[in-house]
Write a protein that holds these residues in place. Sequence first.
Motif, PDB file in Angstrom:
ATOM      1  N   TYR A 174      39.707  18.077 -33.897  1.00 30.28           N
ATOM      2  CA  TYR A 174      39.564  18.540 -35.821  1.00 30.28           C
ATOM      3  C   TYR A 174      38.833  18.075 -36.469  1.00 30.28           C
ATOM      4  O   TYR A 174      39.151  16.605 -37.756  1.00 30.28           O
ATOM      5  CB  TYR A 174      41.174  18.489 -36.486  1.00 30.28           C
ATOM      6  N   HIS A 175      38.087  18.691 -37.570  1.00 33.78           N
ATOM      7  CA  HIS A 175      36.930  17.795 -38.198  1.00 33.78           C
ATOM      8  C   HIS A 175      35.332  16.891 -38.291  1.00 33.78           C
ATOM      9  O   HIS A 175      36.052  16.303 -38.692  1.00 33.78           O
ATOM     10  CB  HIS A 175      37.780  17.619 -39.924  1.00 33.78           C
ATOM     11  N   HIS A 205      34.191  23.901 -40.377  1.00 33.40           N
ATOM     12  CA  HIS A 205      33.784  22.646 -39.653  1.00 33.40           C
ATOM     13  C   HIS A 205      34.181  23.421 -38.677  1.00 33.40           C
ATOM     14  O   HIS A 205      35.278  24.074 -37.811  1.00 33.40           O
ATOM     15  CB  HIS A 205      35.348  21.681 -40.692  1.00 33.40           C
TER      16      HIS A 205
END
Length: 501
Positions: A174-175, A205
Motif C-alpha cells: 500500500y502506497h 499509487h
Amino acid sequence: MNENMLKLNANPVVAFLKKPASEWTKSDIIRYIEENEIQMLNLMYPGGDGKLKTLNFVITNRDYLETILTCGERVDGSSLFNFIQAGSSDLYVLPRFRTAFLDPFAELPTLTMLCSYFDKDGNPLESSPENTLAKAAKAFTEVTGMEFHAMGELEYYVISEDEEVYPAIDQHGYHESAPYAKTNEFRARCMHYIAQIGGQIKYGHSEVGNFKQDGFVYEQNEIEFLPVRVEEAADQLMLAKWAIRNLAYEMGYNVTFAPKITTGKAGSGLHIHMRIMKDGKNMMLSNGVLSEQARTMIAGMMELAPSITAFGNKNPTSYFRLVPHQEAPTNVCWGDRNRSVLVRVPLGWTAGVDMSSKANPLEQDSHFDTSVKQTVEMRSPDGSADLYQLLAGLCVACRHGFEMQNALELAEKTYVNVNIHDDANAGKLAELSQLPDSCVASAACLEKQRKAFEAHGVFSPAMIDGIVKQLRGFNDSTLRKDIENKPEEIKKLVEEFFHCG
C-alpha cells in the motif's frame, strides 16, 4: 474553462482548440485534423464483452472526412451483442465529438473518438451500453432535479519477471515507493497517457497486493479519477483500461483487472464513488454532515444492492473476492470510514479547519470550500464489470431511493459503525442481508428486482434478459465451495477470466 485550466490541460486537442471538450463541434474536429496533419481516424465503441472495438479510416479528402463525422458507419450488431439477431443486425456508430483524442499509441498521426449506437430508424439503440447509461442519468435528473456524478478507483495487477533486489513485503504494497515497488514508473506513464486522452485523474499509487508466483512478481496498482458526469466517468474508465493494456503490451508487462488471481492475496476491486450536484453545488452534505438526499440515495443502493452485482461482478472469479471476513464486502450495509461495509462514506474534509495553513505556517487561512469533495463509495464491483451497465445500475439505484417511501428508515436500519466481522458484532451481522455468492445467484436477484431497472425505460427488457442468461450460463451456484481447496482448478478458472472486462 479559464485560461489557466486550458494551459494545464494534458489533452493536446483541448490545448489546440482552446475550448473544453464539451464545446467541440464537427468544424472543430475538422480544423484540428487539417491543421495537425492527422492521417488516420479511429472510431471506438464498447461491445457486449465490455471491451472497446475499433474501426479505422484513412483520411483521403475533406469530403470523405465530413461524411464519416456526419454519417458514422455501419457495423454488424450480431457480432457485438448477443441480444441482436443476425437477420436484422446492421447498426450505425456515430462519433461523439467531445471524446476526441490524439492516439498516443498510433505510429501514424491518428485522432480517435468514442461512438454511440443507432438503430435502422436513426434512433439511439435502446439496449446499447452508452444509451442505457444516458437514459439512467436523464431519469435521475428528471426525478430528483439533480445531476449524478461518479468516478472509479481502477485497481489492477502488473506482472513482471522476478527481481531479487529490494524485495517488497508480501501483501504490504500500500502506497509503497520505488525501489520496493517495481512498476511505479509504468503507472506514472499510464496516468500521463490517460490524461492526454481526456481522463480526469485524482491520483495513482501502489496498492496492498503483491506476491510472487511461478517466477513472476505481481504488483497491485490503483488509479483513481475525479468525479464527473456519470456518462463521462464510464468513458474515462473504458479508455483508461485500454491505455493501460496498450502501454503494458508496449513495455513487455502483462496486466490484469481480474477480481481474484489466487487465494490468500488481495483481489482487485472497482470501487465507485458518487455524488449528487445541483446548480454546481454538491448536495451530499448539510451543515457539515451527510445530507438527507445523500442518505436517500444510499437507501436505494441498500435496496437494490443484490442485483447491482449482476452489472459489477460478471464472472465466477468475482465471487472468490466477495467472501466473508475480508475487505471486500459481503453484507448489505453502510457506514462512515468503515471498510467492512458495502457503501462507505469516506472522510470528506468536513472539520471546517484549514489544515494547509497548519502544515504551512506561512500560509493564511484560505477558507476553501471542501464540500465538493464529499462522496459515497460502493465497494462490491470489480474489473469484470460492464462499465456502462454498472454505472447505469448505480444511477438507477440512487434514483430508486428517492422513489421509496421508507428510504430514510432503511438507511438508518442498515447503518453500522462497527467492524461487522468482529465476533462481538455477530448479532448485528445476523440482521443484515447478504450479497449473492455466484453469478447464478446474481441473475436471480436481478430477475427479482428487474422492474426497478426497467422503470423510466432505462434498461430494456432485452438487455436484462441477456444479462440474466449470460450469468446463469456460468452454472456456478456451488463452484466456490466445490473448488475452494483445489488450487489447480482455481488456477484454471483464473486463467479463463484473466483478461475480463
